[in-house]
Design an enzyme around this catalytic site. Structure first.
Site, PDB file in Angstrom:
ATOM      1  N   CYS A 171      -6.797  -2.408   0.908  1.00 57.29           N
ATOM      2  CA  CYS A 171      -6.832  -1.303   1.868  1.00 57.29           C
ATOM      3  C   CYS A 171      -7.962  -1.424   2.883  1.00 57.29           C
ATOM      4  CB  CYS A 171      -6.938   0.023   1.120  1.00 57.29           C
ATOM      5  SG  CYS A 171      -5.539   0.326   0.019  1.00 57.29           S
ATOM      6  N   HIS A 173     -10.115   5.296   5.392  1.00 55.29           N
ATOM      7  CA  HIS A 173      -8.912   5.048   4.602  1.00 55.29           C
ATOM      8  C   HIS A 173      -8.630   6.317   3.799  1.00 55.29           C
ATOM      9  CE1 HIS A 173      -5.990   3.401   1.964  1.00 55.29           C
ATOM     10  NE2 HIS A 173      -6.781   3.363   0.914  1.00 55.29           N
ATOM     11  N   ASN A 232      -0.310   6.840   1.113  1.00 53.20           N
ATOM     12  CA  ASN A 232      -1.239   5.711   1.172  1.00 53.20           C
ATOM     13  C   ASN A 232      -0.469   4.482   1.632  1.00 53.20           C
ATOM     14  OD1 ASN A 232      -3.043   3.636   0.786  1.00 53.20           O
ATOM     15  ND2 ASN A 232      -3.451   4.074  -1.365  1.00 53.20           N
TER      16      ASN A 232
END
Length: 353
Positions: free
Chosen positions: A136, A278, A308
């Site tokens: 990520c 994030h 996500n």
């Protein structure tokens, strides 16, 4: 001492090479773009399919819906579409690119790089292309790779396309609430190119802790546990996550990144026009704003509509903020990424005109 006279003459003051040839240009974001698959899965429907109360997922995570790739739709397809939008925003085309860097944990195949697939789809014939595997945090790692490449190349087009993309829906355990509730599919991108100082990207600061690589991973399919009937039966090709460990990591790392970036720049968090983190769990990340010295209005939260989406999460939130609220010349924008590996990174942008 040799007793010989000093014949070197008087010493003259010299400036360090970086001062003598300080570049007048920096590297900044020239355009952003994103792309989501057409199919949407509301959290109410997903909750029911797992035997949960309809409001459970949204109440726990803030996620209302996520997008799911269609049959035959791969990471490169989503990434190329996001790249085209970013190029349009920058008023450039694929022929202007010297580099494509793509962050993903869900590539089209183990090799070649998905970035090469994207290069072909875009027709960016003059661009070098490669992937970064930083989960990520992949977009932030990609920014560092792009700035380093742009700063040293000679004769190549001075623009790089940095993309984050995931097709997580192909890697989810059908009965794992912790992962199915969170993950979705999508892509987002940014064009990096020359801007006049004092605008542009600041230093990109990266970090990792490989001792915690087991907190989030897809354990099978690589050289340690290649695909076999046993790995398929054990669902080893799906995402395995220690939800408590990940939550503790997020709770600690996001405020820390904001503090470190602000202190290094000699500013306070209140001076930041926009903070783009994030957001694996949008509700959790939003709740950490006060711990980071931020007001809720400073934090760009967009995960409620996509879930996500991994390496695409941060650039998607940035693209959404740029289009919805706008970012003005000179605004200070902090990008704060964190993810599996464990990895993390941040960079402070003085937004260009």
């Amino acid at each position: 001492m040799t007793g010989q006279p000093d014949v070197r003459g008087p010493r003259t003051e010299r400036h360090p090479p970086e001062e003598a040839s300080a570049p007048r240009l920096a590297w900044g974001i020239r355009g952003t773009g994103s792309h989501l698959p057409g199919r949407q899965v509301p959290s109410e429907d997903l909750s029911r399919s797992m035997g949960l109360p309809p409001s459970w997922i949204e109440r726990c995570t803030g996620i209302r819906r996520r997008h799911v790739a269609g049959d035959g739709e791969a990471a490169s397809d989503l990434a190329a579409a996001a790249g085209r939008h970013a190029l349009d925003a920058a008023r450039l085309d694929a022929a202007d690119l010297g580099l494509i860097v793509l962050g993903t944990s869900t590539p089209d195949e183990l090799g070649p790089s998905t970035a090469c697939r994207v290069q072909a789809l875009l027709g960016a014939r003059t661009a070098a292309a490669f992937d970064v595997a930083a989960a990520c945090t992949g977009f932030v790692y990609g920014l560092q790779a792009a700035v380093g490449w742009l700063s040293t190349q000679r004769g190549a087009p001075p623009y790089a396309l940095v993309i984050g993309v995931e097709v997580y829906s192909r890697f989810l355990h059908p009965r794992d609430r912790a992962t199915r509730a969170l993950f979705g599919d999508g892509a987002a991108a940014a064009v990096i190119g020359p801007v006049a100082r004092p605008y542009g990207l600041g230093p990109v600061v990266l970090g990792s802790d490989g001792s915690r690589a087991g907190d989030v991973l897809i354990p099978a399919g690589g050289s340690r546990a290649p695909a076999s009937p046993a790995t398929l039966a054990a669902l080893g090709h799906t995402i395995h996550m220690d939800a408590r460990a990940v939550r503790d990591f997020i709770t600690a790392i996001f405020p820390r990144l904001v503090t470190e970036a602000s202190r290094t720049a000699g500013i306070s968090p209140a001076d930041l026009a926009l903070v783009v983190p994030h957001q694996p769990n949008p509700r959790l990340v939003a709740s950490l704003a006060a711990d980071a010295g931020l007001s809720p209005a400073q934090v760009a939260i967009a995960g409620q509509d996509v879930g996500n989406i991994g390496a695409a999460s941060l650039p998607y939130a940035l693209d959404t903020a740029v289009r919805a609220r706008g970012v003005g010349p000179g605004d200070l924008v902090l990008l704060a990424g964190f993810g599996a590996g464990l990895t993390w990174g941040h960079t402070l942008i003085t937004w260009p005109p």
